[in-house]
Design a protein around this motif. Structure first.
Motif, PDB file in Angstrom:
ATOM      1  N   ALA A 391       0.832  -1.206   0.000  1.00  0.00           N
ATOM      2  CA  ALA A 391       0.000   0.000   0.000  1.00  0.00           C
ATOM      3  C   ALA A 391       0.866   1.254   0.000  1.00  0.00           C
ATOM      4  O   ALA A 391       2.006   1.253   0.488  1.00  0.00           O
ATOM      5  CB  ALA A 391      -0.921  -0.006   1.222  1.00  0.00           C
ATOM      6  N   ASP A 392       0.309   2.339  -0.555  1.00  0.00           N
ATOM      7  CA  ASP A 392       0.994   3.628  -0.501  1.00  0.00           C
ATOM      8  C   ASP A 392       1.316   3.959   0.954  1.00  0.00           C
ATOM      9  O   ASP A 392       0.504   3.725   1.853  1.00  0.00           O
ATOM     10  CB  ASP A 392       0.121   4.729  -1.094  1.00  0.00           C
ATOM     11  N   GLY A 393       2.500   4.504   1.181  1.00  0.00           N
ATOM     12  CA  GLY A 393       2.917   4.862   2.527  1.00  0.00           C
ATOM     13  C   GLY A 393       3.667   3.764   3.253  1.00  0.00           C
ATOM     14  O   GLY A 393       4.261   4.016   4.300  1.00  0.00           O
ATOM     15  N   GLU A 394       3.651   2.553   2.698  1.00  0.00           N
ATOM     16  CA  GLU A 394       4.374   1.446   3.315  1.00  0.00           C
ATOM     17  C   GLU A 394       5.705   1.243   2.606  1.00  0.00           C
ATOM     18  O   GLU A 394       5.844   1.462   1.409  1.00  0.00           O
ATOM     19  CB  GLU A 394       3.557   0.155   3.257  1.00  0.00           C
ATOM     20  N   GLN A 395       6.691   0.778   3.358  1.00  0.00           N
ATOM     21  CA  GLN A 395       8.006   0.552   2.786  1.00  0.00           C
ATOM     22  C   GLN A 395       8.080  -0.789   2.064  1.00  0.00           C
ATOM     23  O   GLN A 395       7.476  -1.766   2.479  1.00  0.00           O
ATOM     24  CB  GLN A 395       9.070   0.588   3.887  1.00  0.00           C
ATOM     25  N   GLY A 396       8.810  -0.807   0.971  1.00  0.00           N
ATOM     26  CA  GLY A 396       9.029  -2.034   0.217  1.00  0.00           C
ATOM     27  C   GLY A 396      10.121  -1.807  -0.801  1.00  0.00           C
ATOM     28  O   GLY A 396      10.730  -0.730  -0.856  1.00  0.00           O
ATOM     29  N   GLU A 397      10.374  -2.821  -1.614  1.00  0.00           N
ATOM     30  CA  GLU A 397      11.418  -2.692  -2.637  1.00  0.00           C
ATOM     31  C   GLU A 397      10.889  -1.929  -3.843  1.00  0.00           C
ATOM     32  O   GLU A 397       9.801  -2.205  -4.352  1.00  0.00           O
ATOM     33  CB  GLU A 397      11.904  -4.065  -3.089  1.00  0.00           C
ATOM     34  N   LEU A 398      11.676  -0.987  -4.316  1.00  0.00           N
ATOM     35  CA  LEU A 398      11.338  -0.238  -5.519  1.00  0.00           C
ATOM     36  C   LEU A 398      11.678  -1.091  -6.735  1.00  0.00           C
ATOM     37  O   LEU A 398      12.809  -1.556  -6.890  1.00  0.00           O
ATOM     38  CB  LEU A 398      12.126   1.065  -5.549  1.00  0.00           C
ATOM     39  N   GLN A 399      10.681  -1.324  -7.611  1.00  0.00           N
ATOM     40  CA  GLN A 399      10.866  -2.168  -8.782  1.00  0.00           C
ATOM     41  C   GLN A 399      10.456  -1.408 -10.042  1.00  0.00           C
ATOM     42  O   GLN A 399       9.582  -0.542  -9.991  1.00  0.00           O
ATOM     43  CB  GLN A 399      10.059  -3.465  -8.643  1.00  0.00           C
ATOM     44  N   PHE A 400      11.086  -1.749 -11.166  1.00  0.00           N
ATOM     45  CA  PHE A 400      10.937  -0.985 -12.407  1.00  0.00           C
ATOM     46  C   PHE A 400      10.581  -1.880 -13.596  1.00  0.00           C
ATOM     47  O   PHE A 400      11.030  -3.025 -13.691  1.00  0.00           O
ATOM     48  CB  PHE A 400      12.254  -0.275 -12.761  1.00  0.00           C
ATOM     49  N   ARG A 401       9.819  -1.294 -14.524  1.00  0.00           N
ATOM     50  CA  ARG A 401       9.679  -1.797 -15.886  1.00  0.00           C
ATOM     51  C   ARG A 401       9.732  -0.598 -16.820  1.00  0.00           C
ATOM     52  O   ARG A 401       9.297   0.489 -16.455  1.00  0.00           O
ATOM     53  CB  ARG A 401       8.342  -2.524 -16.088  1.00  0.00           C
ATOM     54  N   LYS A 422       9.404 -12.792 -11.372  1.00  0.00           N
ATOM     55  CA  LYS A 422       8.806 -13.721 -12.325  1.00  0.00           C
ATOM     56  C   LYS A 422       7.918 -13.013 -13.329  1.00  0.00           C
ATOM     57  O   LYS A 422       7.753 -13.480 -14.465  1.00  0.00           O
ATOM     58  CB  LYS A 422       8.001 -14.790 -11.574  1.00  0.00           C
ATOM     59  N   ASP A 423       7.339 -11.874 -12.913  1.00  0.00           N
ATOM     60  CA  ASP A 423       6.476 -11.149 -13.847  1.00  0.00           C
ATOM     61  C   ASP A 423       7.202  -9.994 -14.544  1.00  0.00           C
ATOM     62  O   ASP A 423       6.580  -9.085 -15.086  1.00  0.00           O
ATOM     63  CB  ASP A 423       5.202 -10.651 -13.152  1.00  0.00           C
ATOM     64  N   GLY A 424       8.538 -10.026 -14.526  1.00  0.00           N
ATOM     65  CA  GLY A 424       9.307  -9.137 -15.386  1.00  0.00           C
ATOM     66  C   GLY A 424       9.669  -7.777 -14.845  1.00  0.00           C
ATOM     67  O   GLY A 424      10.073  -6.893 -15.615  1.00  0.00           O
ATOM     68  N   TRP A 425       9.579  -7.570 -13.528  1.00  0.00           N
ATOM     69  CA  TRP A 425       9.974  -6.293 -12.940  1.00  0.00           C
ATOM     70  C   TRP A 425      11.416  -6.379 -12.459  1.00  0.00           C
ATOM     71  O   TRP A 425      11.847  -7.388 -11.900  1.00  0.00           O
ATOM     72  CB  TRP A 425       9.068  -5.932 -11.762  1.00  0.00           C
TER      73      TRP A 425
END
Length: 564
Positions: A391-401, A422-425
């Motif tokens: 959710a917005d405001g929660e910390q996690g890994e930044l992932q890109f496509r 696995k889904d390409g990010w």
């Protein structure tokens, strides 16, 4: 710039057609500045391209460019890309082992080295590296004079495969070795147009092991340069400060943004703050990108020496390595009216892949992170355990496509798999928070985050409180495993020259406790005379690994260099 191009040679052709005599680089030789026009740079690139063709460089091969921040480094990039080869930049500060790793992983057919630079024996370092990896194909050596051509070369530059003087037009019949293709395409690059060849590769920081060599295609470089230029508002006549080596991703991305926008580059080879400030005023620098260590040295020199008029400086992008970005941004704003943006980038997604908008408040804009510089760049913050969006405001890994994501790794097939979900990010390895309005706040590297009493804590929160103490100059907080297997926060502080006598561990912990939750107060604080640092392609960073070793070895008592 209304024209959009997909190759580096087409980008340069477009610039030449619009204004061939417009400056594109300012080389520094002693106290002199040597100007190259767009037409000059293209002519040099075309001449070098003919030489690369003559020695047999073929599409798909790698060229290592071990040059300082001369305009020649850009000439090599344009020429190599034109013949279909890709460049791996070799920082002139790299040691023998780092150079050997590049020779092994990239297998360059050619290595470009300076005939002379600042008294450094760069060819000697290259020769030692090549001798340490005898099973690697011996590259041809191209000797580069640099901005001032000398009539003689007083040594032999040959690893055994032959050499020639770049730009001379005489290659002596040498031929490059038949090197293997070391590129493994990633999930981002496997479906791309095969005619859109790899053009550049960067070494990663190596924070998780041996540095990887992350490669990108022509179209990605040009597209990203235009996107950055638009956000930075680069235009004809603007000048960017190019202090960071163009062999690294931040120096390269800055250079491409300025070129794509129609600007020019002040190519600084040796960082002398006083001289850099003088030349920034002389050529009217408008844009600069760097870490707070670089800008901090300019800040200190400006305050201690002649206060140069830098009123042309409109925009700076800053990475916070030492905790000084807000201080520097405030100075630039108050003295010169400069707009400052925090930045985010990496070798795998280009530097300046996120920047803040002009209307973002300073309380947000002066921090790391930003907004994607173009809509095609997709971002998400995900749980690193299962890659589900948080959710917005929660910390996690930044992932890109998107088009900016690494297309291939050189000499490391495993990295092409590990780096993607696995889904390409693409997994950035960075902890971030989505703000809910398209912006992302960078927190820290995931390996630096502390789990204290079950809570994830950004060390910067503790560092920020310590930095507010009037006696604290530089601060870094690391985590170690304490008694019972639980993580403990340990602070390291370099006091200011006029620090109060009570700037000690006991009072600094009390200072933290007055504002922070008890579990965030460091278990120990060591007062040291200087931080251990390392110099890389993107600036100086505090060596957290070394501090962790100190912290683990100093569990018996808190150190204070003034009293020990």
């Amino acid at each position: 710039m209304s024209t959009r191009t997909e190759t580096l040679s087409a980008l340069l052709d477009t610039l030449v057609s619009e204004n061939p005599e417009s400056a594109i680089t300012y080389d520094v030789v002693g106290d002199d500045v040597i100007v190259s026009s767009r037409a000059d740079l293209r002519n040099r690139a075309e001449a070098l391209c003919a030489e690369l063709d003559a020695v047999g460089v073929r599409p798909g091969q790698c060229i290592a460019v071990m040059l300082p921040n001369w305009s020649d480094a850009l000439v090599w990039q344009f020429a190599a890309a034109t013949v279909g080869a890709h460049v791996i930049g070799v920082n002139t500060r790299y040691n023998t082992g780092e150079v050997a790793h590049i020779l092994t992983a990239a297998c360059p057919a050619v290595v470009a080295v300076p005939a002379a630079f600042h008294g450094l024996d760069l060819f000697g370092r290259l020769a030692e590296a090549a001798a340490s990896v005898p099973d690697v194909a011996t590259p041809v050596v191209a000797v580069v004079h640099g901005p001032i051509e000398t009539s003689t070369i007083d040594r032999e530059f040959d690893l055994g495969g032959g050499s020639w003087i770049a730009g001379s037009g005489v290659t002596g019949g040498i031929r490059v070795p038949d090197t293997p293709d070391r590129a493994t395409l990633t999930a981002a690059g496997v479906d791309d147009d095969p005619d859109d060849r790899l053009a550049v590769a960067f070494t990663t920081s190596g924070s998780t092991g041996v540095p990887k060599l992350a490669a990108h295609r022509h179209s990605a470089i040009v597209r990203h340069g235009h996107a950055d230029a638009a956000i930075m508002q680069v235009g004809e006549g603007d000048v960017g400060l190019c202090v960071l080596p163009v062999s690294g991703v931040f120096g390269f991305s800055t250079a491409m943004a300025m070129i794509a926008g129609g600007g020019a580059l002040l190519m600084e080879t040796v960082f002398d703050p006083s001289a850099v400030l003088r030349r920034m005023r002389q050529v009217k620098v408008t844009h600069a990108v760097g870490a707070d260590d670089l800008f901090g040295r300019l800040y200190d020199e400006w305050h201690d020496g002649e206060r140069m008029d830098l009123s042309t400086l409109r925009w700076i992008g800053i990475a916070d390595f030492l905790g000084r970005s807000h201080e520097i941004a405030r100075w630039a704003r108050d003295e010169f009216g400069t707009h400052t943006s925090g930045v985010f980038g990496s070798s795998e997604v280009f530097a300046l892949t996120m920047l803040w908008n002009a209307d973002d408040p300073e309380s947000v804009r002066w921090n790391g992170g930003g907004r994607a510089v173009e809509p095609a760049i997709e971002l998400r913050v995900a749980d690193p355990l299962d890659d589900t969006r948080v959710a917005d405001g929660e910390q996690g890994e930044l992932q890109f496509r998107g088009p900016n994501v690494v297309d291939a790794y050189l000499g490391n097939p495993e990295a092409a798999v590990r780096a993607f979900t696995k889904d390409g990010w693409f997994r950035s390895g960075d902890l971030a928070v989505a703000l809910g309005d398209g912006g992302y706040r960078y927190v820290c590297r995931m390996g630096d985050v502390l789990r204290l009493r079950g809570f994830l804590v950004d060390p910067a929160e503790i560092e920020g409180r310590l930095a507010q103490h009037p006696g604290v100059g530089v601060v870094k907080v690391v985590g170690i495993t304490g008694d019972g297997g639980y993580t403990q926060a340990v602070g390291f502080v370099v006091p200011t020259d006029d620090a109060p006598a009570d700037t000690d561990a006991e009072n600094l912990k009390a200072w933290c406790k007055s504002e922070l939750a008890a579990f965030k107060v460091p278990a120990a604080i060591h007062v040291i005379d200087r931080m251990p640092t390392t110099v890389g392609g993107n600036g100086s960073k505090i060596r957290a690994v070394e501090l962790r070793e100190w912290a683990q070895n100093w569990t018996d008592r808190e150190r204070d260099f003034r009293r020990d």
